[in-house]
Each structure stands twice: as structure tokens, then as C-alpha cells.
Motif scaffolding. Sequence first.
Motif, PDB file in Angstrom:
ATOM      1  N   ARG A 135       1.399  -0.949   0.359  1.00  0.00           N
ATOM      2  CA  ARG A 135      -0.044  -0.309  -0.089  1.00  0.00           C
ATOM      3  C   ARG A 135       0.668   1.327  -0.778  1.00  0.00           C
ATOM      4  N   ARG A 246     -11.286  -2.230   3.789  1.00  0.00           N
ATOM      5  CA  ARG A 246     -11.483  -3.381   2.710  1.00  0.00           C
ATOM      6  C   ARG A 246     -11.912  -4.324   3.020  1.00  0.00           C
ATOM      7  N   HIS A 289      -5.838   8.109  -1.530  1.00  0.00           N
ATOM      8  CA  HIS A 289      -5.933   7.099  -1.944  1.00  0.00           C
ATOM      9  C   HIS A 289      -4.939   7.133  -3.355  1.00  0.00           C
ATOM     10  N   ASP A 292      -1.593   5.412  -2.622  1.00  0.00           N
ATOM     11  CA  ASP A 292      -1.471   4.311  -2.417  1.00  0.00           C
ATOM     12  C   ASP A 292      -1.168   3.142  -3.429  1.00  0.00           C
ATOM     13  N   TRP A 293      -0.774   2.056  -3.238  1.00  0.00           N
ATOM     14  CA  TRP A 293      -0.019   1.118  -4.127  1.00  0.00           C
ATOM     15  C   TRP A 293       0.619   2.261  -4.887  1.00  0.00           C
ATOM     16  N   ARG A 298      -2.938  -2.801  -6.208  1.00  0.00           N
ATOM     17  CA  ARG A 298      -4.308  -1.562  -6.038  1.00  0.00           C
ATOM     18  C   ARG A 298      -5.760  -2.947  -5.697  1.00  0.00           C
ATOM     19  N   SER A 302     -12.174  -2.019  -1.272  1.00  0.00           N
ATOM     20  CA  SER A 302     -11.357  -0.967  -0.829  1.00  0.00           C
ATOM     21  C   SER A 302     -12.560  -0.588  -0.818  1.00  0.00           C
TER      22      SER A 302
END
Length: 326
Positions: A135, A246, A289, A292-293, A298, A302
Motif C-alpha cells: 500500500r 476493505r 487514495h 496508495d499502491w 491495488r 476498498s
Amino acid sequence: MRKTSTLVLAVLVAIFALTIVLMSFQLKTNKAAENEGVADVTETESNNTAGGEIQHNPPSMDDVPDDELGDAIKRGYDLVNDTSTVLRSEAPTAEDGEKLVNELSCTSCHAGAGLDSEVSSLVGMSAVYPMYIGRSGKIVSLEDRINGCMVRSMNGTKFESNDPDLKAMVAYMTYISEGIPVGAELPWRHQNSVDDMPIPSVADGEKVYQQSCATCHAGDGSGTGSNTGPALWGGGSFNDGAGIARLTKMAGYVNNNMPVGNPGSLSEQEVADVSAFILSQDRPEFANHKGDWPNGGRPSDSMTKERRDEIKAGTIDWEAVIGKKQ
């Protein structure tokens, strides 16, 4: 002259002999100390291993040393056990306290200040960090991981790197991880995930929630206390950047730990339904967001605002969310 030489020689021989004796004694002393140290390490490790498997055997808080380090460990315990109460009570104003942390505590997810082996234990965390987290897309330290929880699960503010409270939490987690080798595989980690779950029904999940969850978490999800029934949605709960936001992670946690006192009593379908219902409710939005990843991977489950809006509109594709769509 000959008598003097003989006397000198005798003295030298005596000194040499005494030196040999002293060296021998020192070697024995060092060896004994070394063996004692090995014994201490062996005893500590044996208390945490059996048959090659790491044992969940944290030291008691009653054994915390009575010194500066001990004070930090105790402070860390208090912060982990009752995060919101401690930080908000010490903030200059109520508004400042609300910015620091939501209404939860670390114990809200990690039962008993992370000492409960069955509920997301924190024992051993100092032995597995630093580690790579997809992440974040980088190697993350224990301090980074704590701060990640502060801005996501606690929907609050990061500690500064030199904050005594951050150091105290690290000290506490290091203390309860005593004797666990660095990089050890911990059997109690990574248990809260359901990677093959049925298609959920939010409507049915609401019924399950009111029957099995509302007593502790309140009918409106606002909770009855951070350690007795934490808020599951609304302004006092975790934001949608938290790991438990998640669907597969929420379902894993519910499946393993809920309802309190009777875990495992819900069917797979009920777990899926109630998890989807909880995550369909409005909650704070995570601001980054997109960050992230960064290296890919991903997850599809989520439950962001976009997903919640799809649920409200009746357009959500649950097969795509839980990864069953080919």
C-alpha cells in the motif's frame, strides 16, 4: 654476583607463574559470564518457541522495569489501550483533541492493548518491522506503521518523528515482543481476511447487524465505547483508507472475532452481508487514495466513497468488488 642473578631469575619465574594463574582465572571468569549470557538468551528464546513455532508469550506488565524506559513502556501501554481518551484529555482544547484522534483506541481492533493472541495481537510487531508494504510501496518502519494507523484507522494526525508518545508506543511494542527473533513468522498474524466470500446483501446485512451487533456498537453505528463497542461508521470511526475498510478484511475480522463471546457463530453469508452493510455507511474519507499502491496491486474491495455511492444507487458490481468477476 651469581647469587643476585639467581634471585632475579627466581623472581621473574614467580611473576611469570603468577601471571599465568591470573590469566587462567580471568579466562574462566569470562567463559562463565559468556555461558550465563547464552543461558539467559536461550531461556528467553525457549519461552517463545516450541517445536520450532513462535509462541505468543509476552512478558507481564507487572515486570516492567522501574526506570525511564519502564515509564515509556507504561505510557505506551496507556496510549495503545485508551488512545482517544489519553490524547484528547491532554490536548489544549477539545477541538485540538478531535483533530489528533477519532473516538477509537488501538484496543478497538487489537484487543487488550494488543496482548490478546486471538484478536489482532501486536506481540512481535517490533520483530517484523521494518518491512515492505504494498500500500505504501516502500519499506515501512514500526514508527511509520503506527502513524499510518493514526491517519487512517484513527482518522487523526501523525506523530512527529521525535514525539515522546510515538517513542513510548514503540517502546511498549518492543517490550511485549521480547524474545521473538527478528523476521520471525508469527502464527497469529494475517488471520483477518476472507478471500473467497459469497455475494453480499446489504439489506440482509442490516438485519444481521441489528440482531448481533447493535447491542455493543449502537443501532446507528456510533458505538458505546472505544474498548467495549467502538464506532463502526460516522465521524468517530475509521476512515475509508483504513485496512479494515476493505471488505475482505472487515469480513475476516468479523468472522474470527464477532460477536464478542460467540465468535464464529455467523454463517459465511451473514459475515459477508453484515460486513458489506457496515462498510456501506458514511464515514470519513481518506485524503490520499491516489497515493496508495504506487507499484500496482491495488485491491478491488476498498469501500471508498465511490463504492458507497454505488451501493446507494443500486449500481455496485459485487462480483468485481470481491474479485469473482472474470
